[in-house]
Each structure stands twice: as structure tokens, then as C-alpha cells.
Design a protein around this motif. Structure first.
Motif, short mmCIF file in Angstrom:
data_model
loop_
_atom_site.label_atom_id
_atom_site.label_comp_id
_atom_site.label_asym_id
_atom_site.label_seq_id
_atom_site.Cartn_x
_atom_site.Cartn_y
_atom_site.Cartn_z
N TYR A 167 -5.27 13.87 10.97
CA TYR A 167 -4.12 14.75 10.71
C TYR A 167 -3.75 14.71 9.22
CZ TYR A 167 0.60 16.69 11.08
OH TYR A 167 1.74 17.44 10.93
N LEU A 171 -3.92 17.74 6.31
CA LEU A 171 -2.80 18.17 5.46
C LEU A 171 -3.18 18.08 3.98
CD1 LEU A 171 0.23 16.46 7.27
CD2 LEU A 171 -0.34 18.90 7.24
N GLN A 174 -5.32 21.06 3.15
CA GLN A 174 -4.51 22.27 3.00
C GLN A 174 -3.76 22.29 1.68
OE1 GLN A 174 -1.94 22.58 6.43
NE2 GLN A 174 -3.65 22.60 7.88
N LYS A 343 13.97 21.45 13.82
CA LYS A 343 13.00 22.37 13.22
C LYS A 343 13.64 23.73 12.96
CE LYS A 343 8.27 24.06 13.87
NZ LYS A 343 7.08 24.04 14.77
N TRP A 383 4.70 12.66 12.08
CA TRP A 383 3.78 13.76 11.80
C TRP A 383 4.52 14.97 11.23
CZ3 TRP A 383 -1.14 14.38 15.24
CH2 TRP A 383 -1.78 13.14 15.36
N GLY A 384 5.72 15.23 11.77
CA GLY A 384 6.53 16.32 11.24
C GLY A 384 6.93 16.05 9.80
N PHE A 386 5.22 14.17 7.66
CA PHE A 386 4.02 14.37 6.84
C PHE A 386 3.83 15.86 6.53
CE2 PHE A 386 2.01 10.58 9.31
CZ PHE A 386 2.83 9.69 8.64
N ALA A 387 4.03 16.69 7.55
CA ALA A 387 3.83 18.13 7.38
C ALA A 387 4.80 18.73 6.37
CB ALA A 387 3.98 18.84 8.72
N ILE A 388 6.01 18.17 6.30
CA ILE A 388 7.02 18.66 5.36
C ILE A 388 6.77 18.10 3.95
CG2 ILE A 388 9.47 18.54 4.73
CD1 ILE A 388 10.03 18.47 7.80
N PRO A 391 2.98 18.71 1.46
CA PRO A 391 2.89 19.92 0.63
C PRO A 391 3.86 19.92 -0.56
CG PRO A 391 2.94 20.50 2.95
CD PRO A 391 3.30 19.05 2.86
#
Length: 471
Positions: A167, A171, A174, A343, A383-384, A386-388, A391
Motif C-alpha cells: 500500500y 502511494l 502515485q 472523510k 492507511w487513511g 498515509f493516503a492524506i 501526497p
């Protein structure tokens, strides 16, 4: 995005810790979030809250995790009724493998360290194997929950070859990072929160030094023989925990070891199948569900072959065990629902936006770590987070010429902090369940240790931010 976006999760967490009514507190947080989104119309907020809770099951991954958690109750019931749990305890204690409280804690830590495919499986195996031993030696359930939690997410994030690693690599890809594998591997020794969390378990086990509410819990267990507090409400029904072996059945460790090993081995097989031959791209939620279903099936066949349980008895015990995990299923549903409203409110993005104003090259790692801690603790998801944050943090590190592995490590450390200790984190909830501990007791006793590790990590990110200034 305004400061109101952080109000629902924070109010739910604070209210739960004050009132000890975790279900009502989480529902209040969900209702408050949807009331804000409904232009402060409380009735419309209530309607949308109920709809959001129902919509949790629209996500197949959520549904699989909730069913998986309930099925663990069935596995607990079966292994106890078959005499497997008692046989395993007899094997460990009578053979002299574990002679003291210290050795029992090191044993639980070693189990958690050795199973790093998926965090929920780590918690469940550590809890299932260690709980009867801890109870026998009068070690508090809070201490077991702490060990389960501290050897799950903090260990999984240090391993590139699992779903967590895949995961993070995705990221990074991306974010247009070249050589993402080498960057990730270079970040592992700099992942200070995970390292200190794991090391702190060993330190407390060897020295016997406890502090905060954990010290009170351990003294209660030692002096009064009570592994849980009188007012505690374990996430697993006492009826399931205290199922006695069937009459005239000889306790055999094999009847516990075989189902547990089946669950462990089925996890990578499930990841391989769902990932079309690639372990790192498989579905974690599907794999854990397959693992526990296979484990229950193997247990049923094993006990039928030994003439311990009939098919009817196996089915009845399975349903009874699942029924004992209803509180956990409700809690996880509410946790997913409050994550959903966060979210919608863009809670993580708001916190990240505020923190971005304070970014400086040498302070970037420490600011990113602190921001990630706040987001993950508020939302209950690593994980959320990390996603925020990836990037935002990675391009900032490149633009400022900061050390890329160190900045990545600060994101991962901060994300794991919330996964490790937030009351609404699924890993924290599963750790409470695996150890049959009161959830809020687990949160309160673990938090001082998590904050200790976080304080040390924050200090090291400041120091290394000045030492490792460039990529």
C-alpha cells in the motif's frame, strides 16, 4: 474545511473516556458529524447517521472484517470446548516452557513479532495463544491487550512484503517517487515510533516497570487475582470465554494448535489467490475471512474425527461464539461509520492544511509526524492517514530538499500511532477483543506507553531533521 471537522471524532473519544459509554459516545460523534453536514439540522443529522451506519455494509471490505471478527468468537468457543485451550496451557506450563510472568510476556511479544502478514491476524493469534497463560499467571488482560496491539501495526509497517508495504509503495508511486522500494527500505530504521513501541514492550516485560493506569491494573491482578476490573465489560462475552471442555474429553494442545496454524497459513494463501499470484496486492479483508472460515472448518473436521463434537454441536457452538462477539460487531460498525463522516468532513485534510503553514526543511519530519499522529488518532486509520499525508509530505520534502526516507518514516510513524492507540482504530478494537479486555480499559492503560514512544519518536525526528538535512 473548518475546525468543526475535527469536532466529531475528538468529542466521541473524550466522551468515551469520561463516561465509559463507548457505543453512545461513538454514536454521538457520528450524529454530530452528520448534523454539521446537514446545516445543523439535528433531526436530519439523526436520519443521515442511521443511514451512514447502514451504509457501512455497502463496502464489502467492511462487511468482511465485521463477519471475520464475529467468527473469531466461534473459533474461541470451539477450541475451548474441545479441550484445546486447556491442553495448550498444560503443555506450556507443565513442560516448564514458561515459568514466570516475565517469560509469559516475552512469549506473547515473540508471537506478535513472528506473525506480520496482517495486523488483525497478529492480534488474534497473540491473544488466543497467550490469554489462557496470562490468566493462569494472573497477568492483567490490559497488559495482554497492550502487547497484542504493540506487535501488530508497529511490526506490520516495518515489513515491505505484506499488504502494508504494498500500500505504501503504491502511494509513493502515485506521488511520482523514483526507486520507491529503496526509499521505503531506507525509511525502516528511521520509523522511530514503531521501533520504540516494539522496544517498550520488551523493556516493561523484562524490568517489570509499569506506570499510569497499567500499574494499577497489574497490581490488581497480582494482589487480588483479578485479571480484569470488577466493572469491566470485555468485548467477548464471558459465556464464550469460560466455556469448559466437554466431559470426559482429554485436553490436547493439538486441538488448539491445528486451527490456529490453519488460520496463520491461510492468510498468505488468501493474499496469493486474491492478488493473482502477487502476495502484496491481495485483499486483506478477503484473506482474513477465508483464513478464519477455513480454521473453523478444519477444527470441526478435527473434532468430529476424534469424536469430541458432533456436527450439530459444532454448529451450535459456532453460533454461540458468534453471538458472544455482537458487542464487537456493533463497535466496529460504529468505528467505520465515524471514519466515514470524518472523510465527508475532510478532517485529515484540514489538519494537514493547518500544519503545512509551519513546514521548514529541518522541522519537516517532526511537523509531519505530529500532524500524522493527530490525523490518525482522530480518524482511527493509519492507511487513511498515509493516503492524506504522503501526497503532501513527499512533494514538500522534494521541494525543500529534505531527507526523503526520514520524511516518509515520519508519515508512517504518525499513522501507526493512531492505529496503535486510538479508541476508534480497528486494530485497537481487535486487540481488546483478542485479549477479552474492556476496550476503554485497554485504551487508557496503553495510552501512556504510546505517548512515551511518540515523545521519543518526536525528539528523534527533530534531531534527525537537522542531521539528515538533504536526500
Amino acid at each position: 474545511m473548518t475546525w468543526l471537522s475535527i469536532l466529531p471524532p475528538i468529542s466521541a473519544i473524550i466522551l468515551a473516556l469520561i463516561t465509559r459509554q463507548v457505543y453512545l459516545s461513538l454514536f454521538f460523534g457520528i450524529w454530530l458529524g452528520w448534523t454539521i453536514l446537514s446545516d445543523w439540522n439535528p433531526l436530519l443529522g439523526l436520519i443521515n447517521s442511521i443511514e451512514a451506519i447502514i451504509n457501512v455494509f455497502k463496502e464489502s471490505s467492511n462487511t468482511k472484517v465485521i463477519i471475520f471478527s464475529a467468527l473469531i468468537g466461534a473459533l474461541i468457543a470451539l477450541t475451548q470446548r474441545s479441550g484445546g485451550v486447556q491442553g495448550f496451557v498444560n503443555l506450556i506450563l507443565n513442560r516448564g516452557f514458561i515459568k514466570s510472568r516475565k517469560m509469559a510476556q516475552i512469549f506473547a511479544w515473540a508471537i506478535g513479532m513472528s506473525i506480520f502478514v496482517e495486523s488483525s491476524i497478529t492480534c488474534l493469534v497473540t491473544g488466543a495463544v497467550s490469554r489462557p497463560i496470562f490468566d493462569k499467571l494472573k497477568i492483567s488482560r490490559e497488559k495482554l491487550a497492550y502487547i497484542c496491539d504493540s506487535t501488530s501495526a508497529p511490526v506490520c509497517i516495518m515489513i515491505p512484503l505484506n499488504a502494508w508495504g504494498a500500500y505504501v509503495l503504491g502511494l509513493l508511486s502515485q506521488a511520482d517517487v523514483k526507486n520507491e522500494i529503496s526509499i521505503f527500505i531506507s525509511s525502516i530504521p528511521l520509523n522511530f515510533y514503531a521501533i520504540f513501541s516494539i522496544a517498550l514492550v520488551v523493556f516493561t516485560a523484562i524490568t517489570g516497570i509499569d506506570y499510569g493506569p497499567m500499574k494499577k491494573a497489574e497490581l490488581r491482578a497480582i494482589r487480588e487475582g483479578k485479571v480484569i476490573a470488577d466493572e469491566a465489560m470485555p468485548l467477548v462475552s464471558e459465556e464464550v470465554i469460560n466455556i469448559q471442555p466437554k466431559d470426559k474429553v482429554k485436553p490436547r494442545a493439538l486441538n488448539m494448535i491445528v486451527p490456529i496454524l490453519t488460520m496463520i497459513l491461510m492468510m498468505p494463501i488468501g493474499l496469493y489467490i486474491t492478488g493473482n499470484g502477487n502476495l502484496t496486492s491481495g485483499s486483506g479483508s478477503t484473506s482474513v475471512l477465508w483464513a478464519v472460515l477455513t480454521s473453523i472448518f478444519v477444527a470441526g473436521i478435527l473434532y468430529k474425527f476424534q469424536k469430541i463434537l458432533t456436527i450439530r454441536e459444532t454448529i451450535e457452538l459456532t453460533l454461540k461464539g458468534m453471538g458472544g462477539l455482537i458487542p464487537l460487531a456493533v463497535l466496529m460498525t460504529f468505528a467505520f461509520a465515524i471514519g466515514s463522516v470524518c472523510k465527508e468532513l475532510k478532517t485529515g485534510e484540514y489538519v494537514a492544511q493547518i500544519a503545512s503553514k509551519f513546514l521548514k526543511p529541518s522541522l519537516l519530519p517532526s511537523v509531519v509526524f505530529l500532524t500524522s499522529c493527530i490525523i490518525s488518532f482522530s480518524t482511527g486509520t493509519s492507511w487513511g492517514t498515509f493516503a492524506i499525508m504522503i501526497p503532501i509530505a513527499i512533494p514538500s520534502a522534494i521541494a525543500m530538499n529534505s531527507n526523503l526516507p526520514l520524511v516518509l518514516a515520519s508519515v508512517l510513524s504518525g499513522g501507526v500511532f493512531g492505529d496503535h492507540c486510538s479508541p476508534i482504530s480497528d486494530t485497537t478494537i481487535v486487540s481488546s477483543m483478542a485479549s477479552a479486555c474492556d476496550h476503554l480499559d485497554h485504551v487508557k492503560t496503553q495510552l501512556p506507553y504510546a505517548l512515551t514512544a511518540a515523545g521519543l519518536a518526536f525528539t528523534f525526528f527533530i534531531i534527525f531533521g537537522f542531521i539528515l538535512k538533504t536526500n
